[in-house]
Design a protein around this motif. Structure first.
Motif, PDB file in Angstrom:
ATOM      1  N   PHE A   6      -3.086  -3.060 -22.955  1.00 51.56           N
ATOM      2  CA  PHE A   6      -4.106  -3.887 -23.478  1.00 51.56           C
ATOM      3  C   PHE A   6      -3.936  -3.743 -25.162  1.00 51.56           C
ATOM      4  O   PHE A   6      -4.433  -2.923 -25.622  1.00 51.56           O
ATOM      5  CB  PHE A   6      -5.263  -3.980 -22.820  1.00 51.56           C
ATOM      6  CG  PHE A   6      -5.270  -4.352 -21.772  1.00 51.56           C
ATOM      7  CD1 PHE A   6      -5.378  -5.855 -21.353  1.00 51.56           C
ATOM      8  CD2 PHE A   6      -5.444  -3.612 -20.543  1.00 51.56           C
ATOM      9  CE1 PHE A   6      -5.734  -6.364 -19.944  1.00 51.56           C
ATOM     10  CE2 PHE A   6      -5.585  -3.950 -19.357  1.00 51.56           C
ATOM     11  CZ  PHE A   6      -5.748  -5.296 -18.961  1.00 51.56           C
ATOM     12  N   VAL A  55     -10.073  -8.693 -20.432  1.00 50.07           N
ATOM     13  CA  VAL A  55      -9.519  -7.407 -20.014  1.00 50.07           C
ATOM     14  C   VAL A  55      -9.896  -7.113 -18.526  1.00 50.07           C
ATOM     15  O   VAL A  55      -8.994  -6.911 -17.698  1.00 50.07           O
ATOM     16  CB  VAL A  55      -9.916  -6.138 -20.753  1.00 50.07           C
ATOM     17  CG1 VAL A  55      -9.498  -4.900 -20.172  1.00 50.07           C
ATOM     18  CG2 VAL A  55      -9.265  -6.193 -22.170  1.00 50.07           C
ATOM     19  N   ARG A  59      -7.178  -6.664 -15.311  1.00 50.14           N
ATOM     20  CA  ARG A  59      -7.059  -5.511 -14.945  1.00 50.14           C
ATOM     21  C   ARG A  59      -6.118  -5.155 -13.670  1.00 50.14           C
ATOM     22  O   ARG A  59      -6.110  -6.004 -12.917  1.00 50.14           O
ATOM     23  CB  ARG A  59      -8.193  -4.521 -14.862  1.00 50.14           C
ATOM     24  CG  ARG A  59      -9.024  -4.927 -13.549  1.00 50.14           C
ATOM     25  CD  ARG A  59     -10.559  -4.674 -13.750  1.00 50.14           C
ATOM     26  NE  ARG A  59     -11.342  -4.844 -12.454  1.00 50.14           N
ATOM     27  CZ  ARG A  59     -11.695  -5.885 -11.999  1.00 50.14           C
ATOM     28  NH1 ARG A  59     -11.281  -7.292 -12.627  1.00 50.14           N
ATOM     29  NH2 ARG A  59     -12.262  -6.130 -10.762  1.00 50.14           N
ATOM     30  N   ASN A  65      -4.229   1.270 -16.437  1.00 51.37           N
ATOM     31  CA  ASN A  65      -4.878   0.348 -17.591  1.00 51.37           C
ATOM     32  C   ASN A  65      -4.995   1.142 -18.813  1.00 51.37           C
ATOM     33  O   ASN A  65      -5.858   1.980 -19.108  1.00 51.37           O
ATOM     34  CB  ASN A  65      -5.894  -0.450 -17.403  1.00 51.37           C
ATOM     35  CG  ASN A  65      -5.942  -1.090 -15.616  1.00 51.37           C
ATOM     36  OD1 ASN A  65      -5.537  -2.337 -15.763  1.00 51.37           O
ATOM     37  ND2 ASN A  65      -6.180  -0.469 -14.759  1.00 51.37           N
ATOM     38  N   VAL A  67      -5.377   0.831 -22.958  1.00 50.42           N
ATOM     39  CA  VAL A  67      -5.825   0.163 -24.102  1.00 50.42           C
ATOM     40  C   VAL A  67      -5.415   0.921 -25.188  1.00 50.42           C
ATOM     41  O   VAL A  67      -5.569   2.331 -25.610  1.00 50.42           O
ATOM     42  CB  VAL A  67      -7.433   0.261 -24.269  1.00 50.42           C
ATOM     43  CG1 VAL A  67      -8.050  -0.222 -25.676  1.00 50.42           C
ATOM     44  CG2 VAL A  67      -8.122  -0.613 -22.986  1.00 50.42           C
ATOM     45  N   CYS A  74     -12.956  -2.309 -25.066  1.00 46.85           N
ATOM     46  CA  CYS A  74     -12.453  -2.980 -23.863  1.00 46.85           C
ATOM     47  C   CYS A  74     -12.329  -2.128 -22.444  1.00 46.85           C
ATOM     48  O   CYS A  74     -12.194  -2.511 -21.471  1.00 46.85           O
ATOM     49  CB  CYS A  74     -11.144  -3.637 -24.120  1.00 46.85           C
ATOM     50  SG  CYS A  74     -11.072  -5.034 -25.168  1.00 46.85           S
TER      51      CYS A  74
END
Length: 328
Positions: A6, A55, A59, A65, A67, A74
Protein backbone atom coordinates in the motif's frame (compact mmCIF):
# COMPACT_ATOMS: atom_id res chain seq x y z
CA UNK A 1 3.50 -16.04 -0.82
CA UNK A 2 0.87 -13.33 -1.32
CA UNK A 3 2.01 -9.75 -0.65
CA UNK A 4 0.13 -6.48 -0.97
CA UNK A 5 1.93 -3.13 -0.92
CA UNK A 6 0.00 0.00 0.00
CA UNK A 7 1.52 3.29 -1.19
CA UNK A 8 0.58 6.89 -0.50
CA UNK A 9 -1.58 8.91 -2.88
CA UNK A 10 1.11 10.19 -5.24
CA UNK A 11 1.53 6.74 -6.75
CA UNK A 12 4.14 6.41 -9.49
CA UNK A 13 5.36 9.96 -8.90
CA UNK A 14 6.17 9.16 -5.28
CA UNK A 15 9.80 8.80 -4.23
CA UNK A 16 8.56 6.36 -1.58
CA UNK A 17 7.01 4.08 -4.20
CA UNK A 18 10.06 4.52 -6.39
CA UNK A 19 12.28 3.29 -3.57
CA UNK A 20 10.28 0.05 -3.42
CA UNK A 21 10.00 -0.48 -7.19
CA UNK A 22 13.09 -2.68 -7.78
CA UNK A 23 12.30 -4.81 -4.70
CA UNK A 24 8.69 -5.33 -5.82
CA UNK A 25 9.79 -6.24 -9.34
CA UNK A 26 12.17 -8.83 -7.90
CA UNK A 27 9.53 -10.25 -5.54
CA UNK A 28 7.07 -10.66 -8.43
CA UNK A 29 9.38 -13.23 -9.98
CA UNK A 30 8.45 -15.82 -7.33
CA UNK A 31 5.50 -14.41 -5.37
CA UNK A 32 2.00 -13.07 -5.97
CA UNK A 33 2.29 -9.32 -5.49
CA UNK A 34 -0.29 -6.53 -5.76
CA UNK A 35 0.09 -2.77 -5.31
CA UNK A 36 -2.38 -0.07 -4.40
CA UNK A 37 -1.99 3.68 -3.94
CA UNK A 38 -4.51 5.21 -1.55
CA UNK A 39 -6.82 7.74 -3.25
CA UNK A 40 -6.55 10.69 -0.88
CA UNK A 41 -3.64 12.97 -0.03
CA UNK A 42 -3.22 15.16 3.04
CA UNK A 43 -3.56 14.59 6.74
CA UNK A 44 -7.07 15.78 7.50
CA UNK A 45 -9.25 13.32 9.47
CA UNK A 46 -11.74 12.75 6.63
CA UNK A 47 -9.00 11.65 4.22
CA UNK A 48 -7.46 9.47 6.93
CA UNK A 49 -10.72 7.59 7.37
CA UNK A 50 -11.23 7.27 3.61
CA UNK A 51 -7.75 5.84 3.14
CA UNK A 52 -8.09 3.44 6.07
CA UNK A 53 -11.37 2.12 4.62
CA UNK A 54 -9.70 1.81 1.19
CA UNK A 55 -6.91 -0.30 2.67
CA UNK A 56 -9.33 -2.36 4.77
CA UNK A 57 -11.36 -3.34 1.70
CA UNK A 58 -8.25 -4.45 -0.20
CA UNK A 59 -6.30 -6.15 2.58
CA UNK A 60 -5.09 -9.71 2.17
CA UNK A 61 -6.54 -11.88 4.94
CA UNK A 62 -3.96 -14.66 4.66
CA UNK A 63 -0.87 -13.02 3.14
CA UNK A 64 1.33 -10.05 3.97
CA UNK A 65 0.13 -6.45 3.92
CA UNK A 66 2.93 -3.88 3.71
CA UNK A 67 2.41 -0.11 4.14
CA UNK A 68 5.39 1.45 2.38
CA UNK A 69 5.54 4.83 4.10
CA UNK A 70 3.89 8.16 4.90
CA UNK A 71 0.37 6.70 5.32
CA UNK A 72 1.36 4.96 8.56
CA UNK A 73 -2.17 5.33 9.95
CA UNK A 74 -3.42 2.85 7.32
CA UNK A 75 -2.24 0.09 9.65
CA UNK A 76 -5.59 0.70 11.35
CA UNK A 77 -7.19 -0.92 8.30
CA UNK A 78 -5.03 -4.01 8.74
CA UNK A 79 -6.09 -5.17 12.20
CA UNK A 80 -6.15 -8.96 12.55
CA UNK A 81 -4.14 -9.52 9.36
CA UNK A 82 -0.36 -9.75 8.94
CA UNK A 83 1.04 -6.25 8.58
CA UNK A 84 4.41 -4.60 8.01
CA UNK A 85 5.07 -0.88 8.23
CA UNK A 86 8.06 0.93 6.74
CA UNK A 87 8.89 4.32 8.27
CA UNK A 88 11.23 6.55 6.28
CA UNK A 89 11.63 9.43 8.74
CA UNK A 90 9.93 11.50 11.44
CA UNK A 91 8.86 14.18 8.96
CA UNK A 92 5.24 14.16 10.16
CA UNK A 93 6.39 15.18 13.63
CA UNK A 94 8.99 17.75 12.62
CA UNK A 95 6.44 19.42 10.33
CA UNK A 96 3.65 19.51 12.93
CA UNK A 97 3.73 23.28 13.35
CA UNK A 98 0.10 24.14 14.08
CA UNK A 99 0.30 23.84 17.84
CA UNK A 100 0.29 21.06 20.38
CA UNK A 101 -2.97 19.54 19.12
CA UNK A 102 -1.48 19.02 15.65
CA UNK A 103 1.61 17.40 17.19
CA UNK A 104 -0.49 15.04 19.34
CA UNK A 105 -2.64 14.16 16.30
CA UNK A 106 0.42 13.33 14.17
CA UNK A 107 2.12 11.44 17.00
CA UNK A 108 -0.97 9.31 17.59
CA UNK A 109 -1.84 8.40 13.98
CA UNK A 110 1.58 8.48 12.30
CA UNK A 111 3.68 6.88 15.03
CA UNK A 112 2.17 5.55 18.25
CA UNK A 113 -0.86 3.59 16.96
CA UNK A 114 0.86 2.32 13.78
CA UNK A 115 3.87 1.07 15.74
CA UNK A 116 1.67 -0.57 18.36
CA UNK A 117 -0.56 -2.29 15.79
CA UNK A 118 1.90 -3.37 13.08
CA UNK A 119 3.41 -6.84 13.33
CA UNK A 120 6.81 -5.53 12.20
CA UNK A 121 8.09 -1.97 11.94
CA UNK A 122 10.99 -1.26 9.60
CA UNK A 123 13.13 1.88 9.47
CA UNK A 124 15.13 2.58 6.34
CA UNK A 125 18.35 3.61 8.10
CA UNK A 126 19.91 3.77 11.56
CA UNK A 127 19.22 7.51 11.75
CA UNK A 128 15.54 6.95 10.94
CA UNK A 129 15.30 4.32 13.69
CA UNK A 130 16.94 6.62 16.23
CA UNK A 131 14.54 9.44 15.34
CA UNK A 132 11.45 7.26 15.63
CA UNK A 133 12.59 5.66 18.89
CA UNK A 134 12.87 9.12 20.44
CA UNK A 135 9.20 9.76 19.71
CA UNK A 136 7.87 6.34 20.70
CA UNK A 137 9.61 4.06 23.18
CA UNK A 138 9.35 0.57 21.72
CA UNK A 139 11.20 -2.66 20.99
CA UNK A 140 9.66 -3.16 17.55
CA UNK A 141 11.64 -0.94 15.19
CA UNK A 142 14.47 -2.48 13.19
CA UNK A 143 16.58 -1.35 10.25
CA UNK A 144 15.68 -2.94 6.93
CA UNK A 145 15.80 -0.77 3.84
CA UNK A 146 13.96 -1.47 0.56
CA UNK A 147 16.27 0.77 -1.43
CA UNK A 148 18.12 -0.93 -4.23
CA UNK A 149 19.49 -0.07 -7.62
CA UNK A 150 17.05 -0.31 -10.51
CA UNK A 151 18.26 -2.27 -13.52
CA UNK A 152 18.58 0.82 -15.74
CA UNK A 153 20.99 2.51 -13.31
CA UNK A 154 24.19 0.98 -14.64
CA UNK A 155 27.70 2.27 -15.18
CA UNK A 156 28.03 4.75 -18.03
CA UNK A 157 31.29 6.32 -19.17
CA UNK A 158 31.42 9.98 -18.19
CA UNK A 159 30.80 12.40 -21.05
CA UNK A 160 33.11 15.39 -21.43
CA UNK A 161 30.62 18.22 -21.52
CA UNK A 162 31.82 21.80 -21.91
CA UNK A 163 31.11 23.37 -19.54
CA UNK A 164 30.84 20.43 -17.10
CA UNK A 165 27.31 19.65 -15.95
CA UNK A 166 26.56 19.50 -12.24
CA UNK A 167 23.32 17.75 -11.30
CA UNK A 168 21.30 18.44 -8.15
CA UNK A 169 18.17 16.48 -7.22
CA UNK A 170 15.65 18.32 -5.06
CA UNK A 171 14.74 21.93 -4.31
CA UNK A 172 12.98 21.74 -0.92
CA UNK A 173 14.58 23.80 1.88
CA UNK A 174 16.48 20.83 3.32
CA UNK A 175 17.99 20.06 -0.11
CA UNK A 176 20.18 23.15 0.38
CA UNK A 177 20.10 24.37 -3.23
CA UNK A 178 20.91 27.92 -2.16
CA UNK A 179 24.35 26.82 -0.92
CA UNK A 180 24.99 25.15 -4.27
CA UNK A 181 24.11 28.36 -6.11
CA UNK A 182 26.53 30.36 -3.97
CA UNK A 183 29.27 27.75 -4.40
CA UNK A 184 29.21 27.73 -8.21
CA UNK A 185 28.58 31.42 -8.93
CA UNK A 186 32.14 31.98 -10.23
CA UNK A 187 32.68 28.54 -11.80
CA UNK A 188 32.46 27.71 -15.49
CA UNK A 189 29.84 24.99 -15.03
CA UNK A 190 26.23 24.32 -15.96
CA UNK A 191 23.79 23.36 -13.22
CA UNK A 192 20.88 21.02 -13.92
CA UNK A 193 18.24 20.98 -11.18
CA UNK A 194 15.54 18.31 -10.92
CA UNK A 195 12.28 19.29 -9.16
CA UNK A 196 10.56 22.69 -9.43
CA UNK A 197 12.64 25.62 -8.25
CA UNK A 198 10.90 28.34 -6.28
CA UNK A 199 10.66 31.83 -7.73
CA UNK A 200 13.21 32.93 -5.11
CA UNK A 201 15.66 30.23 -6.17
CA UNK A 202 15.25 31.13 -9.84
CA UNK A 203 15.80 34.80 -9.06
CA UNK A 204 18.90 33.98 -7.01
CA UNK A 205 20.39 31.84 -9.79
CA UNK A 206 19.82 34.58 -12.35
CA UNK A 207 21.24 37.28 -10.08
CA UNK A 208 24.40 35.21 -9.54
CA UNK A 209 24.77 34.72 -13.30
CA UNK A 210 24.53 30.92 -13.13
CA UNK A 211 23.95 28.84 -16.23
CA UNK A 212 21.15 26.57 -15.08
CA UNK A 213 18.34 24.37 -16.38
CA UNK A 214 15.37 23.40 -14.21
CA UNK A 215 13.50 20.15 -14.87
CA UNK A 216 10.26 20.19 -12.92
CA UNK A 217 9.34 16.55 -13.53
CA UNK A 218 11.34 13.79 -15.20
CA UNK A 219 10.38 10.18 -15.79
CA UNK A 220 12.86 7.49 -14.84
CA UNK A 221 14.40 7.25 -18.32
CA UNK A 222 14.90 11.00 -18.47
CA UNK A 223 16.45 11.05 -15.00
CA UNK A 224 18.92 8.35 -16.02
CA UNK A 225 19.79 10.53 -19.00
CA UNK A 226 20.55 13.45 -16.67
CA UNK A 227 22.88 11.28 -14.60
CA UNK A 228 24.68 10.25 -17.80
CA UNK A 229 25.20 13.85 -18.90
CA UNK A 230 26.49 14.99 -15.52
CA UNK A 231 30.07 15.13 -14.31
CA UNK A 232 29.24 15.52 -10.59
CA UNK A 233 26.05 14.90 -8.66
CA UNK A 234 25.50 17.34 -5.78
CA UNK A 235 23.49 16.26 -2.75
CA UNK A 236 24.38 18.68 0.08
CA UNK A 237 21.20 17.86 1.95
CA UNK A 238 20.61 18.89 5.54
CA UNK A 239 18.15 16.11 6.38
CA UNK A 240 17.06 12.91 4.67
CA UNK A 241 15.34 9.66 5.44
CA UNK A 242 17.75 7.88 3.09
CA UNK A 243 19.19 9.62 0.02
CA UNK A 244 18.40 7.65 -3.14
CA UNK A 245 20.25 10.02 -5.54
CA UNK A 246 23.52 9.14 -3.82
CA UNK A 247 23.43 5.46 -4.70
CA UNK A 248 21.82 6.08 -8.11
CA UNK A 249 24.68 8.39 -9.05
CA UNK A 250 27.30 5.99 -7.72
CA UNK A 251 25.78 3.11 -9.70
CA UNK A 252 25.98 5.26 -12.85
CA UNK A 253 29.67 5.90 -12.22
CA UNK A 254 29.39 9.54 -11.19
CA UNK A 255 31.23 11.28 -8.39
CA UNK A 256 28.90 12.46 -5.63
CA UNK A 257 29.35 15.25 -3.11
CA UNK A 258 27.05 14.90 -0.13
CA UNK A 259 26.83 15.89 3.52
CA UNK A 260 28.79 14.33 6.35
CA UNK A 261 25.49 13.78 8.15
CA UNK A 262 23.50 10.63 8.78
CA UNK A 263 22.08 8.91 6.84
CA UNK A 264 23.78 10.48 3.79
CA UNK A 265 27.29 9.51 4.90
CA UNK A 266 26.06 5.98 5.70
CA UNK A 267 24.50 5.62 2.25
CA UNK A 268 27.54 7.10 0.48
CA UNK A 269 29.97 4.75 2.24
CA UNK A 270 33.69 4.96 2.81
CA UNK A 271 35.88 7.22 0.68
CA UNK A 272 32.92 9.38 -0.36
CA UNK A 273 33.30 13.14 -0.81
CA UNK A 274 31.60 14.53 2.29
CA UNK A 275 30.87 18.09 3.40
CA UNK A 276 31.73 18.75 7.04
CA UNK A 277 29.54 21.83 6.89
CA UNK A 278 27.02 21.44 4.06
CA UNK A 279 25.93 25.10 4.28
CA UNK A 280 29.50 26.33 3.74
CA UNK A 281 29.55 27.41 0.09
CA UNK A 282 33.35 27.77 0.07
CA UNK A 283 33.83 24.16 1.20
CA UNK A 284 31.40 22.91 -1.46
CA UNK A 285 33.15 25.00 -4.13
CA UNK A 286 36.54 23.59 -3.12
CA UNK A 287 35.33 19.99 -3.41
CA UNK A 288 33.72 20.65 -6.79
CA UNK A 289 36.91 22.22 -8.14
CA UNK A 290 39.05 19.36 -6.78
CA UNK A 291 36.92 16.77 -8.57
CA UNK A 292 36.87 18.72 -11.83
CA UNK A 293 40.63 19.33 -11.86
CA UNK A 294 42.02 16.12 -10.34
CA UNK A 295 41.29 13.16 -12.63
CA UNK A 296 42.86 10.65 -10.22
CA UNK A 297 40.66 11.84 -7.35
CA UNK A 298 37.61 11.69 -9.59
CA UNK A 299 38.35 8.13 -10.70
CA UNK A 300 39.07 6.98 -7.14
CA UNK A 301 35.75 8.46 -6.00
CA UNK A 302 33.85 6.71 -8.79
CA UNK A 303 35.56 3.39 -8.04
CA UNK A 304 34.71 3.66 -4.33
CA UNK A 305 31.09 4.47 -5.21
CA UNK A 306 30.72 1.46 -7.49
CA UNK A 307 32.06 -0.77 -4.72
CA UNK A 308 29.75 0.82 -2.15
CA UNK A 309 26.51 0.22 -4.08
CA UNK A 310 27.10 -3.52 -4.22
CA UNK A 311 25.33 -3.71 -0.84
CA UNK A 312 22.19 -2.34 -2.48
CA UNK A 313 21.83 -5.17 -5.00
CA UNK A 314 18.15 -6.04 -5.28
CA UNK A 315 18.60 -9.82 -5.07
CA UNK A 316 20.13 -9.58 -1.60
CA UNK A 317 17.51 -7.11 -0.36
CA UNK A 318 14.61 -9.24 -1.68
CA UNK A 319 15.99 -12.25 0.16
CA UNK A 320 16.01 -10.32 3.45
CA UNK A 321 12.41 -9.20 2.97
CA UNK A 322 11.18 -12.71 2.17
CA UNK A 323 12.84 -13.97 5.36
CA UNK A 324 11.12 -11.19 7.29
CA UNK A 325 7.67 -11.94 5.81
CA UNK A 326 8.02 -15.63 6.60
CA UNK A 327 8.86 -14.85 10.21
CA UNK A 328 5.53 -13.11 10.88
Amino acid sequence: MEIIFFHWAYGADSSLKRSFAPLITELKKEHEVKEYSVPYDGGNPVNLIRNIVYVYKRRNRTGINHVTGDIHYCILGLIRVKSVLTIHDDYAMTQAKRGWLDKVYKWLFWLYLPIRMADRVLCISPVAKDAIDKWVRNNKTEVLYPHSIESNYVYSEKQDAHPPILLQIGTAPHKNLETTLLAIKDLNVSLHVVRPMTSEQVAMAKKLGIDFTNYECLNDEELVGEYKKSSIVLFPSLKEGFGMPIMEAQAMGRAVITSDLQPMSWVAGKNAILLKCPQDADELKEKIVNLLEDAALYNETVKAGLKNVERFQVENIAKRFVELYKSI
